[in-house]
Enzyme design. Sequence first.
Site, PDB file in Angstrom:
ATOM      1  N   SER A 139       0.826  -1.199   0.000  1.00 57.27           N
ATOM      2  CA  SER A 139       0.000   0.000   0.000  1.00 57.27           C
ATOM      3  C   SER A 139       0.871   1.264   0.000  1.00 57.27           C
ATOM      4  O   SER A 139       1.754   1.408  -0.834  1.00 57.27           O
ATOM      5  CB  SER A 139      -0.954  -0.045   1.199  1.00 57.27           C
ATOM      6  OG  SER A 139      -1.905   0.973   1.115  1.00 57.27           O
ATOM      7  N   ASP A 260     -10.001  -3.240  -5.390  1.00 57.32           N
ATOM      8  CA  ASP A 260      -9.309  -2.427  -4.401  1.00 57.32           C
ATOM      9  C   ASP A 260      -9.896  -1.017  -4.420  1.00 57.32           C
ATOM     10  O   ASP A 260      -9.826  -0.321  -5.428  1.00 57.32           O
ATOM     11  CB  ASP A 260      -7.813  -2.386  -4.745  1.00 57.32           C
ATOM     12  CG  ASP A 260      -6.970  -1.758  -3.650  1.00 57.32           C
ATOM     13  OD1 ASP A 260      -7.503  -0.930  -2.887  1.00 57.32           O
ATOM     14  OD2 ASP A 260      -5.779  -2.097  -3.562  1.00 57.32           O
ATOM     15  N   HIS A 290      -8.274  -4.558  -1.040  1.00 57.83           N
ATOM     16  CA  HIS A 290      -6.955  -3.933  -0.905  1.00 57.83           C
ATOM     17  C   HIS A 290      -5.960  -4.806  -0.139  1.00 57.83           C
ATOM     18  O   HIS A 290      -4.833  -5.007  -0.588  1.00 57.83           O
ATOM     19  CB  HIS A 290      -7.113  -2.584  -0.198  1.00 57.83           C
ATOM     20  CG  HIS A 290      -5.835  -1.866   0.051  1.00 57.83           C
ATOM     21  ND1 HIS A 290      -5.016  -1.421  -0.976  1.00 57.83           N
ATOM     22  CD2 HIS A 290      -5.202  -1.509   1.215  1.00 57.83           C
ATOM     23  CE1 HIS A 290      -3.963  -0.820  -0.475  1.00 57.83           C
ATOM     24  NE2 HIS A 290      -4.041  -0.863   0.847  1.00 57.83           N
TER      25      HIS A 290
END
Length: 322
Positions: A139, A260, A290
């Site tokens: 991320s 996501d 995600h």
Amino acid sequence: MATDSEIPPIPPNFWGDLPEDEYYTSQGVRNTKSYFNTPNGMIFTQSFLPLDLPIKATVFMTHGYGSDTGWLFQKICINFATWGYAVFAADLLGHGRSEGLRCYLGDMEKIAATSLSFFLSVRLSDEYGNLPGFLFGESMGAAATMLMYFQSEPGTWTGLIFSAPLFVIPEPMKPSKLRLFVYGLLFGMADTWASLPDNKMVGKAIKDPEKLKIIASNPRRYTGKPRVGTMREIARVCEYIQSNFSRVTTPFLAAHGTCDGVTAPESSTMLYEKASSEDKTLKLYEGMYHSLIQGEPDENSERVLADMKEWIDERVRRYGSK
């Protein structure tokens, strides 16, 4: 209605009350914790080493926004260690047990350089210097990881692994340009203010409701609103990384869920299309959210981990030592 005294206390670790040494031994790894002093502040670091396997390579892991290395993220570290990898992780400045204003990312170049200083102290050591070395970022941590790659000398890293990287911000998650402009008129005074909408990021990241409960119970997770300077800097860094995709020449794996809602899957597809690497792999997982490893049902996360294991094992075989 339960009183405060009847609410069960949060366990010290995501697995419950089992002592840490017993838990890590049961997983087949040895864990160490320490602090690393840098010019920008003290950062909390961890290592995860296989108990009974020869070490094939080193992997240096960076967590995402608001998270740390000490809760569910370490499940990724443990998995890699059980495959024969020496794993090293650090809480980013302003996160977890590292110093710094909570979740303030006003200078991501500095934040990346701070973690990189620890990673390089291990990567270039006598003990590990001749082994292949990989950077792993999840991320927002993938954006920090990419900055670390750009800051490193050519040839430092054998490969890169990105899990749901933040290189492109989805439209619903983008900070308001008007808000940022108005705050900018305050000449930097508002940079650290926690005053921007968070757009319910956790709910968009985790598919499995039981795992969402575990992640939400992390006592070190940042739960405040995003800071003005953090969102300004993330937007800047995403644009910078997109304009420098062609500088990526190292082998890499980019993994992303098609559903996501926190980081756009275009982050991975654009990297794959524009990077100069001759050895590059893109994995898109239909319907996944995600958090590919901590937040999906077990069968999904195991599929992602199997793909990562296959990829890194093959690069170790293919490229060997430095």
